[in-house]
Design a protein around this motif. Sequence first.
Motif, PDB file in Angstrom:
ATOM      1  N   MET B  92     -27.562 -32.437 -11.337  1.00 46.72           N
ATOM      2  CA  MET B  92     -26.362 -31.666 -11.669  1.00 46.72           C
ATOM      3  C   MET B  92     -26.319 -30.363 -10.875  1.00 46.72           C
ATOM      4  N   PHE B  93     -27.415 -29.638 -10.903  1.00 44.16           N
ATOM      5  CA  PHE B  93     -27.450 -28.384 -10.143  1.00 44.16           C
ATOM      6  C   PHE B  93     -27.273 -28.644  -8.647  1.00 44.16           C
ATOM      7  N   LYS B  94     -27.877 -29.734  -8.186  1.00 42.41           N
ATOM      8  CA  LYS B  94     -27.734 -30.057  -6.769  1.00 42.41           C
ATOM      9  C   LYS B  94     -26.286 -30.368  -6.418  1.00 42.41           C
ATOM     10  N   TYR B  95     -25.625 -31.093  -7.309  1.00 43.83           N
ATOM     11  CA  TYR B  95     -24.225 -31.437  -7.048  1.00 43.83           C
ATOM     12  C   TYR B  95     -23.364 -30.184  -6.974  1.00 43.83           C
ATOM     13  N   PHE B  96     -23.574 -29.275  -7.904  1.00 40.36           N
ATOM     14  CA  PHE B  96     -22.811 -28.023  -7.883  1.00 40.36           C
ATOM     15  C   PHE B  96     -23.080 -27.256  -6.593  1.00 40.36           C
ATOM     16  N   GLU B  97     -24.336 -27.276  -6.172  1.00 41.63           N
ATOM     17  CA  GLU B  97     -24.688 -26.558  -4.948  1.00 41.63           C
ATOM     18  C   GLU B  97     -23.960 -27.164  -3.735  1.00 41.63           C
ATOM     19  N   GLU B  98     -23.906 -28.496  -3.708  1.00 40.61           N
ATOM     20  CA  GLU B  98     -23.255 -29.161  -2.578  1.00 40.61           C
ATOM     21  C   GLU B  98     -21.752 -28.936  -2.562  1.00 40.61           C
ATOM     22  N   ASN B  99     -21.176 -28.700  -3.742  1.00 42.23           N
ATOM     23  CA  ASN B  99     -19.733 -28.486  -3.833  1.00 42.23           C
ATOM     24  C   ASN B  99     -19.428 -27.054  -4.247  1.00 42.23           C
ATOM     25  N   LEU B 101     -17.986 -24.469  -2.831  1.00 41.73           N
ATOM     26  CA  LEU B 101     -16.637 -23.922  -2.637  1.00 41.73           C
ATOM     27  C   LEU B 101     -15.728 -24.279  -3.797  1.00 41.73           C
ATOM     28  N   LEU B 102     -15.705 -25.547  -4.135  1.00 39.32           N
ATOM     29  CA  LEU B 102     -14.845 -26.013  -5.219  1.00 39.32           C
ATOM     30  C   LEU B 102     -15.161 -25.311  -6.533  1.00 39.32           C
ATOM     31  N   TYR B 103     -16.403 -25.365  -6.936  1.00 41.84           N
ATOM     32  CA  TYR B 103     -16.724 -24.902  -8.281  1.00 41.84           C
ATOM     33  C   TYR B 103     -16.689 -23.393  -8.398  1.00 41.84           C
ATOM     34  N   SER B 104     -17.066 -22.690  -7.348  1.00 43.31           N
ATOM     35  CA  SER B 104     -16.989 -21.235  -7.442  1.00 43.31           C
ATOM     36  C   SER B 104     -15.536 -20.781  -7.458  1.00 43.31           C
ATOM     37  N   SER B 105     -14.655 -21.493  -6.717  1.00 45.86           N
ATOM     38  CA  SER B 105     -13.232 -21.156  -6.788  1.00 45.86           C
ATOM     39  C   SER B 105     -12.720 -21.352  -8.198  1.00 45.86           C
ATOM     40  N   MET B 119     -15.843 -28.244 -19.211  1.00 46.57           N
ATOM     41  CA  MET B 119     -17.303 -28.221 -19.131  1.00 46.57           C
ATOM     42  C   MET B 119     -17.914 -28.265 -20.534  1.00 46.57           C
ATOM     43  N   ILE B 120     -17.347 -27.466 -21.435  1.00 47.68           N
ATOM     44  CA  ILE B 120     -17.841 -27.457 -22.813  1.00 47.68           C
ATOM     45  C   ILE B 120     -17.718 -28.846 -23.446  1.00 47.68           C
ATOM     46  N   ARG B 121     -16.540 -29.436 -23.272  1.00 46.21           N
ATOM     47  CA  ARG B 121     -16.315 -30.744 -23.886  1.00 46.21           C
ATOM     48  C   ARG B 121     -17.298 -31.775 -23.340  1.00 46.21           C
ATOM     49  N   MET B 122     -17.507 -31.689 -22.028  1.00 47.13           N
ATOM     50  CA  MET B 122     -18.430 -32.638 -21.406  1.00 47.13           C
ATOM     51  C   MET B 122     -19.849 -32.459 -21.961  1.00 47.13           C
ATOM     52  N   SER B 123     -20.242 -31.215 -22.137  1.00 50.88           N
ATOM     53  CA  SER B 123     -21.577 -30.960 -22.662  1.00 50.88           C
ATOM     54  C   SER B 123     -21.717 -31.486 -24.083  1.00 50.88           C
ATOM     55  N   ILE B 124     -20.678 -31.245 -24.880  1.00 49.10           N
ATOM     56  CA  ILE B 124     -20.727 -31.719 -26.262  1.00 49.10           C
ATOM     57  C   ILE B 124     -20.860 -33.237 -26.291  1.00 49.10           C
ATOM     58  N   ASN B 125     -20.108 -33.898 -25.446  1.00 51.42           N
ATOM     59  CA  ASN B 125     -20.234 -35.356 -25.359  1.00 51.42           C
ATOM     60  C   ASN B 125     -21.656 -35.755 -25.020  1.00 51.42           C
ATOM     61  N   GLY B 126     -22.233 -35.056 -24.052  1.00 54.77           N
ATOM     62  CA  GLY B 126     -23.597 -35.377 -23.644  1.00 54.77           C
ATOM     63  C   GLY B 126     -24.588 -35.172 -24.772  1.00 54.77           C
ATOM     64  N   VAL B 157     -24.895 -22.230 -16.706  1.00 57.66           N
ATOM     65  CA  VAL B 157     -24.505 -22.888 -15.453  1.00 57.66           C
ATOM     66  C   VAL B 157     -23.403 -22.085 -14.753  1.00 57.66           C
ATOM     67  N   GLU B 158     -22.414 -21.661 -15.527  1.00 64.08           N
ATOM     68  CA  GLU B 158     -21.311 -20.892 -14.948  1.00 64.08           C
ATOM     69  C   GLU B 158     -21.802 -19.578 -14.353  1.00 64.08           C
ATOM     70  N   TRP B 159     -22.677 -18.926 -15.066  1.00 64.81           N
ATOM     71  CA  TRP B 159     -23.267 -17.676 -14.557  1.00 64.81           C
ATOM     72  C   TRP B 159     -23.937 -17.928 -13.207  1.00 64.81           C
ATOM     73  N   TRP B 160     -24.665 -19.036 -13.142  1.00 66.27           N
ATOM     74  CA  TRP B 160     -25.391 -19.373 -11.913  1.00 66.27           C
ATOM     75  C   TRP B 160     -24.416 -19.566 -10.743  1.00 66.27           C
ATOM     76  N   ILE B 161     -23.331 -20.265 -11.020  1.00 63.24           N
ATOM     77  CA  ILE B 161     -22.356 -20.528  -9.948  1.00 63.24           C
ATOM     78  C   ILE B 161     -21.627 -19.244  -9.551  1.00 63.24           C
ATOM     79  N   LYS B 162     -21.150 -18.509 -10.560  1.00 66.70           N
ATOM     80  CA  LYS B 162     -20.359 -17.302 -10.271  1.00 66.70           C
ATOM     81  C   LYS B 162     -21.175 -16.248  -9.533  1.00 66.70           C
ATOM     82  N   ASN B 163     -22.480 -16.232  -9.788  1.00 69.87           N
ATOM     83  CA  ASN B 163     -23.323 -15.226  -9.132  1.00 69.87           C
ATOM     84  C   ASN B 163     -23.978 -15.758  -7.862  1.00 69.87           C
TER      85      ASN B 163
END
Lengths: 188, 188
Positions: B92-99, B101-105, B119-126, B157-163
């Motif tokens: 998951m972290f690797k995927y975010f890293e590869e994408n 531009l998309l996710y930080s935007s 994201m919240i809904r997906m996590s709850i499902n998981g 996760v969001e903190w990691w991406i935004k920063n």
Amino acid sequence: MPKVDRRIMKTKEAINNAFIQLMSERDFNKITINDISERANINRGTIYLHYTDKFDLLDKCIDEHLGNMLNFCTSTKTGEERLNIFHSLLPMFKYFEENYLLYSSMLSNKGISCFHDKMIRMSINGINELINTGKINQEYNKDVDIQFMASAFVGTVEWWIKNDMPHSPQFMAQQLWNIFERNQLFNP
Amino acid sequence: MPKVDRRIMKTKEAINNAFIQLMSERDFNKITINDISERANINRGTIYLHYTDKFDLLDKCIDEHLGNMLNFCTSTKTGEERLNIFHSLLPMFKYFEENYLLYSSMLSNKGISCFHDKMIRMSINGINELINTGKINQEYNKDVDIQFMASAFVGTVEWWIKNDMPHSPQFMAQQLWNIFERNQLFNP
DNA sequence: TAATTTTTGTTCATTAATAAACAAAAGTTG
DNA sequence: CAACTTTTGTTTATTAATGAACAAAAATTA
């Protein structure tokens, strides 16, 4: 000029890009219409809506790009500059340099001579224009002379491209200009 | 699945690329359908053949990419591995890293909350899936606990991406895993 | 606030591209 | 050489995209 449907623009660009790419990978006679349509991600039949066959595609592809080159060499110039050979020599070499992939594929590719032929014809046209405007020494105004000059000129340019452009555009333009001067080709 | 007309694929990709690009340049509410069609080089009306409005586009864009992410995290794994949380954290972290531009935007963009919500809904499902398969400590099986965990997880996760991803995917996955272990979240 | 411009969402007739099929030609293989 | 496969060029019905127009809504400007 009536604006062209944007679908046509996109399709033609996709075909052209795919074709140039393939030309840089293998010889023209090893490239099929199938290959082109797959690489361009378009239906095979669509190619036939724009070109009769792959020879027609090659033909129009070269025409278009050599046309772009001519345009690039003369567009930003006044009428006077346009006929000043040195002002066109330098941008020509620069244009070839910027489109290295395309032109080196065309020249290295076995099985096509039309690129060379078109270059020759273009040079002859250019020389004739210079003759008609009195820019060129009249003593060269014979068909043998013209053919001789065109062959030398095109051969040199092709050599430069095929050998990975061993000199800068500036150097090449200057050298050719020196040769022209040495042979008193141009009227002062 | 019935194969999709290649024109639809191309159009959707053009729209999506244009949209993601614009999202990285300015806020969502400063992006018009006009902008998107121009950037994508398609007719404005064509967008309406696929999306009802720009909110629908945003919605489907996020769905698709989060879907890709989920797919990426679970595809190459066996059923056992798929439910092993650590085996999914790292990809998951690797995927975010590869994408990036998309996710930080998406996250830096003002005026949209649906990305966070999804994201919240997906996590709850998981989390629910992990509860149902007995992988998670039953003591956490209350809606407040689930909400707490999901918020913490997504927020991190969001903190990691935004920063600008200040740690490696490996480090992040390991740290999160440590937290889970410390809280005896998972059954051995 | 009123006037003006931009954007939106929809419609319409037209055109380009599509997939699929086909027989014939060209190329490849045993 | 014959059997086989690939490629070619064309046709057909269908679908997607196009440009242009339009009124209404929203945003911008004076």
